[in-house]
Design an enzyme around this catalytic site. Sequence first.
Site, mmCIF file in Angstrom:
data_model
loop_
_atom_site.group_PDB
_atom_site.id
_atom_site.type_symbol
_atom_site.label_atom_id
_atom_site.label_comp_id
_atom_site.label_asym_id
_atom_site.label_seq_id
_atom_site.Cartn_x
_atom_site.Cartn_y
_atom_site.Cartn_z
ATOM 1 N N SER A 154 0.808 -1.221 0.000
ATOM 2 C CA SER A 154 0.000 0.000 0.000
ATOM 3 C C SER A 154 0.841 1.270 0.000
ATOM 4 C CB SER A 154 -0.943 0.013 1.207
ATOM 5 O OG SER A 154 -0.212 -0.049 2.422
ATOM 6 N N HIS B 44 1.548 4.284 7.363
ATOM 7 C CA HIS B 44 1.553 4.945 6.062
ATOM 8 C C HIS B 44 2.128 6.354 6.171
ATOM 9 C CE1 HIS B 44 -1.556 1.752 5.767
ATOM 10 N NE2 HIS B 44 -0.936 1.550 4.615
ATOM 11 N N ASP C 45 -0.517 7.401 10.283
ATOM 12 C CA ASP C 45 -1.301 6.467 11.089
ATOM 13 C C ASP C 45 -0.414 5.427 11.760
ATOM 14 O OD1 ASP C 45 -0.508 4.922 8.954
ATOM 15 O OD2 ASP C 45 -2.539 4.378 8.295
#
Length: 239
Positions: free
Chosen positions: A11, A191, A188
């Site tokens: 991601s 990320h 977070d």
Amino acid sequence: MRPKIYLFGDSITEESFGDGGWGASLANHFSRTVDVVLRGYSGYNTRWALKVVDRVFPEAESSGAAAPLAVTVFFGANDACLPDRYGAFQHVPLDEYKRNLHSIVASLKKRWPSTLILLITPPPIDEVQRIRYPYVENPLGLPERTNEAAGAFAKACVETAGECGISVVDLWTRMQHYPDWRNAFLKDGLHLTQEGNKVVFEEVMKKLNEGGLSLNNLAIDLPILSDIDHVDPLKAFQQ
């Protein structure tokens, strides 16, 4: 056809074409010289990446395309999920992680022997933020990742790069040189903020430049505006 740089990862790679993302910054930097191609897969670990690498990157003989200039391989954040927490289904044991990285690199080298392959370690983890921002229900109230575990996987990534004779960005170590890295670089606990993305971009650019990939030795695609004759514009396209 323009040459390519592939970004292969989880991601943190998939999100890299967003506003201020490191992939978007690469695409902007290499505009009109290189196509930066995103191959990011949220949640993936090296086990899953190894399963799909042949679908993500077709064999050179069958595709007929030129070898890319570079491929970044950015996995480990999900492999480092703890085996007794809610992210256990993503966990990969450390020794298997190294084997998987070796196999991914070997697959890429077999396709494109001259391509620059760049490993990127997982980033550091802020465990307090991971408790605050779980991605599924977290009944234990414990982080699914720890910075210590991420560091072990980062070390294994650096070792793998050395064993394979390729370049590596040690993001885990680099980010922690900054005193307020938790707030500056992580949104977070995992990320990246825009500042965190900037660090990745700068470190990747250093390695690409060291490998001989810079705007100084890349051709610009098609005539630039300043080279087009105002009196006879089409003359520029006859060359």
